[in-house]
Design an enzyme around this catalytic site. Structure first.
Site, PDB file in Angstrom:
ATOM      1  CB  ALA A  76      -0.914  -0.008   1.222  1.00 45.90           C
ATOM      2  CB  THR A  77       2.600   2.978  -2.828  1.00 47.49           C
ATOM      3  OG1 THR A  77       1.397   3.394  -3.468  1.00 47.49           O
ATOM      4  CG2 THR A  77       3.135   1.737  -3.525  1.00 47.49           C
ATOM      5  CB  CYS A  78      -1.072   5.965  -0.027  1.00 44.31           C
ATOM      6  SG  CYS A  78      -1.527   6.331  -1.720  1.00 44.31           S
ATOM      7  CG  PHE A  79      -1.415   3.851   4.065  1.00 45.09           C
ATOM      8  CD1 PHE A  79      -1.850   4.943   4.791  1.00 45.09           C
ATOM      9  CD2 PHE A  79      -2.279   3.276   3.148  1.00 45.09           C
ATOM     10  CE1 PHE A  79      -3.127   5.452   4.617  1.00 45.09           C
ATOM     11  CE2 PHE A  79      -3.558   3.768   2.970  1.00 45.09           C
ATOM     12  CZ  PHE A  79      -3.984   4.867   3.714  1.00 45.09           C
ATOM     13  CG  HIS A  80       5.789   5.128   2.993  1.00 46.95           C
ATOM     14  ND1 HIS A  80       6.461   6.164   3.581  1.00 46.95           N
ATOM     15  CD2 HIS A  80       5.450   5.570   1.759  1.00 46.95           C
ATOM     16  CE1 HIS A  80       6.526   7.177   2.740  1.00 46.95           C
ATOM     17  NE2 HIS A  80       5.912   6.825   1.621  1.00 46.95           N
TER      18      HIS A  80
END
Length: 111
Positions: A76-80
């Site tokens: 989940a790239t937005c949340f690293h």
């Protein structure tokens, strides 16, 4: 500092294997892992500790992920956030991480 969720902790075998893999990777492959997990090819200025979301590795733990099977890591790239199945062996973890980051660059998945 990296956060661990879903039952992982700093001394979990899969976490140790992941960091050993990261240490052994070329600069290019380390960048791919960071890009896969965060959507950016580099660590934020000041490191993940300086970013609002930090960096988290979450265990994928369900009946279909026991031993990691053939599942690949997702992110989940937005949340690293890196979702790392509970692989049974270091070799399986290495193979899956490298396959995911080299061929699945976006890190998106449907679970």
């Amino acid at each position: 500092a990296t956060k661990y969720t879903g039952g992982y902790h700093a001394s979990s075998a899969q976490i140790r294997w992941f960091w050993e893999l990261m240490e052994s990777l070329s600069h290019t492959d380390r960048r791919l892992v960071v890009w896969f997990a965060t959507g950016s090819p580099s660590v934020p200025v000041g490191g993940f500790a300086a970013s609002a979301s930090g960096f988290t590795i979450m265990a994928l733990d369900s009946s279909r992920t026991q031993g990691g099977g053939d599942l690949l890591p997702t992110a989940a790239t937005c949340f690293h956030l890196l979702r790392l199945p509970r692989y049974a062996t270091k070799a399986r973890l290495e193979r899956a991480v490298l396959l995911a980051v080299r061929h699945g660059s976006s890190g998106f998945a449907t679970l």
